[in-house]
Scaffold this motif. Sequence first.
Motif, mmCIF file in Angstrom:
data_model
loop_
_atom_site.group_PDB
_atom_site.id
_atom_site.type_symbol
_atom_site.label_atom_id
_atom_site.label_comp_id
_atom_site.label_asym_id
_atom_site.label_seq_id
_atom_site.Cartn_x
_atom_site.Cartn_y
_atom_site.Cartn_z
ATOM 1 N N ALA A 1 14.445 9.229 -3.089
ATOM 2 C CA ALA A 1 15.200 9.285 -1.725
ATOM 3 C C ALA A 1 14.465 9.793 -0.543
ATOM 4 O O ALA A 1 14.299 9.434 0.342
ATOM 5 N N PHE A 2 13.952 11.101 -0.949
ATOM 6 C CA PHE A 2 13.254 11.990 0.205
ATOM 7 C C PHE A 2 12.011 11.322 0.523
ATOM 8 O O PHE A 2 11.436 11.304 1.686
ATOM 9 N N ILE A 3 11.122 10.688 -0.452
ATOM 10 C CA ILE A 3 10.085 10.089 -0.100
ATOM 11 C C ILE A 3 10.312 8.793 0.761
ATOM 12 O O ILE A 3 9.447 8.651 1.652
ATOM 13 N N SER A 4 11.226 7.959 0.312
ATOM 14 C CA SER A 4 11.879 7.127 1.203
ATOM 15 C C SER A 4 12.077 7.445 2.770
ATOM 16 O O SER A 4 11.942 6.661 3.724
ATOM 17 N N ILE B 1 6.266 14.850 0.488
ATOM 18 C CA ILE B 1 6.416 14.365 2.111
ATOM 19 C C ILE B 1 5.902 15.565 3.026
ATOM 20 O O ILE B 1 5.818 15.671 4.338
ATOM 21 N N GLY B 2 5.826 16.601 2.423
ATOM 22 C CA GLY B 2 5.099 17.745 3.308
ATOM 23 C C GLY B 2 6.213 18.413 4.248
ATOM 24 O O GLY B 2 5.962 18.708 5.263
ATOM 25 N N TYR B 3 7.367 18.296 3.584
ATOM 26 C CA TYR B 3 8.284 18.741 4.465
ATOM 27 C C TYR B 3 8.386 20.246 5.314
ATOM 28 O O TYR B 3 8.172 21.178 4.705
ATOM 29 N N GLN B 4 8.813 20.110 6.559
ATOM 30 C CA GLN B 4 8.636 21.265 7.205
ATOM 31 C C GLN B 4 9.765 21.883 7.900
ATOM 32 O O GLN B 4 10.042 23.041 8.618
ATOM 33 N N ASP B 5 11.029 21.225 7.703
ATOM 34 C CA ASP B 5 12.334 21.619 8.429
ATOM 35 C C ASP B 5 13.024 22.304 7.514
ATOM 36 O O ASP B 5 12.751 22.789 6.626
ATOM 37 N N ALA C 1 0.797 -1.144 0.245
ATOM 38 C CA ALA C 1 -0.083 -0.150 -0.126
ATOM 39 C C ALA C 1 0.644 1.199 0.057
ATOM 40 O O ALA C 1 0.584 2.007 -0.717
ATOM 41 N N GLU C 2 2.034 1.292 0.802
ATOM 42 C CA GLU C 2 2.658 2.448 0.846
ATOM 43 C C GLU C 2 3.517 2.463 -0.502
ATOM 44 O O GLU C 2 4.010 3.653 -0.915
ATOM 45 N N ALA C 3 3.980 1.466 -1.181
ATOM 46 C CA ALA C 3 4.787 1.594 -2.382
ATOM 47 C C ALA C 3 4.050 2.196 -3.521
ATOM 48 O O ALA C 3 4.518 2.572 -4.278
ATOM 49 N N ILE C 4 2.485 1.940 -3.458
ATOM 50 C CA ILE C 4 1.841 2.441 -4.609
ATOM 51 C C ILE C 4 1.460 3.821 -4.502
ATOM 52 O O ILE C 4 0.873 4.347 -5.633
ATOM 53 N N SER C 5 1.352 4.453 -3.524
ATOM 54 C CA SER C 5 0.741 5.636 -3.286
ATOM 55 C C SER C 5 1.554 6.663 -2.719
ATOM 56 O O SER C 5 2.280 6.340 -1.929
ATOM 57 N N LEU C 6 1.721 7.874 -3.382
ATOM 58 C CA LEU C 6 2.439 9.077 -2.812
ATOM 59 C C LEU C 6 1.890 9.261 -1.617
ATOM 60 O O LEU C 6 0.469 9.415 -1.407
ATOM 61 N N PRO C 7 2.625 9.679 -0.672
ATOM 62 C CA PRO C 7 2.069 10.348 0.505
ATOM 63 C C PRO C 7 1.289 11.553 0.258
ATOM 64 O O PRO C 7 1.464 12.337 -0.819
ATOM 65 N N ASP C 8 0.373 11.907 1.247
ATOM 66 C CA ASP C 8 -0.466 12.862 1.137
ATOM 67 C C ASP C 8 -0.264 13.751 2.328
ATOM 68 O O ASP C 8 -0.879 13.555 3.451
#
Length: 299
Positions: free
Chosen positions: A224-227, A264-268, A25-32
């Motif tokens: 890489a960043f998504i991982s 990934i909604g990066y906040q840093d 499931a994680e592999a086939i969808s981009l994070p929201d």
Amino acid sequence: MKVNRRTFFTLAGMAGAVAALPHSAEAISLPDPAAPAKLRLSCQEGVAPGKTVAEKLDFLEGLGFEGFEPGGGGLAGRVEELQKALQGRKIKISAICAGFQGVPISEKEAERKKAIDTSKEILTAAGALGSTGMILVPAFNGQTTLGNKEARELLVTKILPELGDHAAQAGTRLLLEPLNRGECFFLRQLADAASICRDVNNPGIAQMGDFWHMTIEETNDMGAFISAGKYLHHVHIASRKTRNMPGEDEGDNYTVGFRGLKAIGYQDFVSFECGCKGKDRKQILTDAVKLIKENWAAA
Ligand code: MG
């Protein structure tokens, strides 16, 4: 289970069952992402132009920087100085760049203990400064004789749980930094750091990514960043061929990586860790910020 060709086709046929597996499931969808990613620029103390901390902060603030990254060496003795320097400013401490002694995955207990003790001291100071985390490299080339399996086990079961607890209590994190093969062999890819974070499962243990090392080790910055996903709490940036200011090498581009940070909604922070080829550091840094903002907008 040993998967041979036949079993693979059987599994592939069970589409519904496969989709129900968490990994698939994680592999086939981009994070929201819960919130849209932000580009928050930071600069290492040694990279920022200026003779004093105040001069450096003045210049960085003028360029819209939000973060300042000091080294970890001697940080405990600088907490008050840095707190004062940041008073009334928008700019905050981002990450703390290493500075510990010893080697976390050394085969020698005394070296491991030195790494733990000095890291704890830096983590305490990092927490007092509101830092996102202290950067840690488990071992540079030539610093350990342990094999990969033994080193990982030691890190996951002993070193990181102890440092993670200390970091969390101090209100900060330990950030694992994957390097390139010229500097280390133990930890070189963001996904590897993420799997270590997952296995340690401690709120005080997270990771970072460094575009310079990623240029050498990763096949795709976005992937890489998504991982790294939720474990990613700091990013270093430099030019891609010579590790100078972004834009100083021909073809410098960070758009694909920024797409990953947005996914990934990066906040840093994205923090400058680099040299400078040209003479006019202020102008080159100003141009670098422009390039990074353009790449971010295009991502
Ligand atoms: Mg770095």
